[in-house]
Scaffold this active site. Sequence first.
Site, PDB file in Angstrom:
ATOM      1  N   SER A 173       1.003  -1.186  -0.045  1.00  0.00           N
ATOM      2  CA  SER A 173      -0.011  -0.047  -0.036  1.00  0.00           C
ATOM      3  C   SER A 173       1.098   1.189  -0.138  1.00  0.00           C
ATOM      4  CB  SER A 173      -0.744   0.001   1.195  1.00  0.00           C
ATOM      5  OG  SER A 173      -1.508   1.304   1.257  1.00  0.00           O
ATOM      6  N   TYR A 186      -1.465  -0.403  10.749  1.00  0.00           N
ATOM      7  CA  TYR A 186      -1.498  -0.785   9.318  1.00  0.00           C
ATOM      8  C   TYR A 186      -0.435  -0.379   8.517  1.00  0.00           C
ATOM      9  CZ  TYR A 186      -3.407  -1.196   4.607  1.00  0.00           C
ATOM     10  OH  TYR A 186      -3.517  -1.544   3.408  1.00  0.00           O
TER      11      TYR A 186
END
Length: 310
Positions: A173, A186
């Site tokens: 990501s 995250y």
Amino acid sequence: MNFLLETLQLILMSIYYNIEAFVRLFIPFKKKNVTGEIVLITGAGSGIGRLMAEKFASLGVSLVLWDVNQEGMKETARLVKEKGATRVHYYMCDCSDKAKVYRVADQVKREVGDVSILINNAGIVTGRNFMDAPDSLIEKTIEVNTMAHFWTYKAFLPAMTANNHGHLVSVASTAGMIGVNGLADYCASKFAAIGFAESVALELLATGKDGVKTTIVCPHFMNTGMFDGCNSKWPLLVPVLDPDYVATKIIEAILTDQVYLLLPKSMYILMGMKKSDLLPRHARRIVTPFQHSEVVTVHAQTAQYSHTHW
């Protein structure tokens, strides 16, 4: 003299690879033939994993689907068969559990063969401020988003290196390249996943295993439901992405042996600005293209917790 030669080599190679990367933005390289390859996708029961499986369906590969959502995998298998896939296998596997990864991996080797394209796609997000996130969810985020990659590599990389043939794909990501408010665990897990994938890629090159290709995928947030409550500061420059578009780009990157894939393309510029020492510390916050609202509905749309709401 050696120092001067090595410095000159470094400069020339840096220029070459930067030019190559720039050219790739506009002129895609020739696509390789993946007919007969065994492709394993984690988190294939829904979302981007399912979409990638569908796009591989017409390419003559054997598909191996991993997820903990049995019904989701059955539906993915049905969809890919409708799109032309003839060899589809699916297995329940919690990728965060090392013992289960090794056990199911051995089953895949016996029943299907050696995996030659491994796509680590499964990922989860808690969507809570760091101090509000339970320890158990923080640990699970690291286990799924980072440590699972260690175990799948351990399971399938030996056959690839023995044959000097294969492809390792890490779906990370842009949150693994730049911090995001409210997503500390995250971001940490994705930073780690990128660092791990880059390091293994360098090990492969250092040991002469250049036939094992690597691709690191860093997309901006997608409208899969996993990041409801997160949006872009600049939707025209850095839009929330359509999952089908992302899946298409990932397949293209695999077929052209692209080492890094950032989506959208504007992220290449923003990441360069963020990493530049020319930007003062406070100015770097401006470069962060993400907004994180106070109320977030988080979907664990992954191989581990498909469509579970936290």
